[in-house]
Design a protein around this motif. Structure first.
Motif, short mmCIF file in Angstrom:
data_model
loop_
_atom_site.label_atom_id
_atom_site.label_comp_id
_atom_site.label_asym_id
_atom_site.label_seq_id
_atom_site.Cartn_x
_atom_site.Cartn_y
_atom_site.Cartn_z
N VAL A 18 0.86 -1.18 0.00
CA VAL A 18 0.00 0.00 0.00
C VAL A 18 0.90 1.22 0.00
N GLN A 19 0.45 2.26 -0.72
CA GLN A 19 1.24 3.49 -0.80
C GLN A 19 0.39 4.70 -0.47
N LEU A 20 1.08 5.72 0.01
CA LEU A 20 0.50 7.04 0.23
C LEU A 20 1.38 8.01 -0.54
N GLU A 21 0.81 8.61 -1.57
CA GLU A 21 1.55 9.56 -2.41
C GLU A 21 2.86 8.95 -2.91
N GLY A 22 2.81 7.68 -3.33
CA GLY A 22 3.96 7.01 -3.90
C GLY A 22 4.95 6.44 -2.90
N LYS A 23 4.69 6.62 -1.61
CA LYS A 23 5.60 6.10 -0.57
C LYS A 23 4.96 4.87 0.06
N PRO A 24 5.77 3.82 0.30
CA PRO A 24 5.21 2.62 0.95
C PRO A 24 4.81 2.91 2.39
N ILE A 25 3.68 2.34 2.77
CA ILE A 25 3.18 2.54 4.14
C ILE A 25 2.68 1.22 4.72
N TRP A 26 2.53 1.20 6.05
CA TRP A 26 1.88 0.11 6.78
C TRP A 26 0.67 0.71 7.46
N ILE A 27 -0.47 0.03 7.33
CA ILE A 27 -1.68 0.50 8.01
C ILE A 27 -1.61 0.02 9.46
N GLU A 28 -1.70 0.95 10.40
CA GLU A 28 -1.64 0.62 11.83
C GLU A 28 -3.01 0.62 12.49
N PRO A 45 9.29 3.53 12.48
CA PRO A 45 8.10 3.42 13.32
C PRO A 45 7.64 4.75 13.91
N GLY A 46 8.52 5.72 14.02
CA GLY A 46 8.15 7.01 14.56
C GLY A 46 7.48 7.93 13.56
N ASN A 47 7.46 7.54 12.29
CA ASN A 47 6.89 8.38 11.24
C ASN A 47 5.47 7.91 10.94
N THR A 48 4.52 8.33 11.76
CA THR A 48 3.13 7.95 11.55
C THR A 48 2.30 9.18 11.18
N GLN A 49 1.26 8.93 10.42
CA GLN A 49 0.33 9.98 10.01
C GLN A 49 -1.08 9.42 10.05
N THR A 50 -2.05 10.28 10.27
CA THR A 50 -3.45 9.91 10.15
C THR A 50 -3.98 10.60 8.91
N VAL A 51 -4.48 9.77 7.97
CA VAL A 51 -4.91 10.28 6.67
C VAL A 51 -6.26 9.67 6.29
N ARG A 52 -6.94 10.27 5.32
CA ARG A 52 -8.17 9.69 4.79
C ARG A 52 -7.82 8.43 4.02
N VAL A 53 -8.62 7.39 4.17
CA VAL A 53 -8.32 6.13 3.48
C VAL A 53 -8.38 6.29 1.97
#
Length: 59
Positions: A18-28, A45-53
């Motif tokens: 899964v990606q967010l704006e072309g960057k790989p992410i893990w859904i937490e 692990p310290g780089n978390t964001q809350t975004v619209r799915v």
């Protein structure tokens, strides 16, 4: 992506890319009521964001 798919990926035992704006992410976490997801960007692990799915893309 929609909330149902984000929850399915979160609950899956498989590694699903899964990606967010072309960057790989893990859904937490997926907040179904608000259509939001907390994600870890990259491998930090310290780089978390809350975004619209709907900003998440399955690859």
């Amino acid at each position: 992506m929609n909330v149902e798919r984000a929850k399915a990926i979160y609950n899956s035992s498989e590694n699903i890319a899964v990606q967010l704006e072309g960057k790989p992410i893990w859904i937490e976490h997926v907040d179904e009521a608000n259509g939001m997801a907390t994600v870890q960007v990259g491998s930090n692990p310290g780089n978390t964001q809350t975004v619209r799915v709907d900003r998440l893309e399955e690859r």
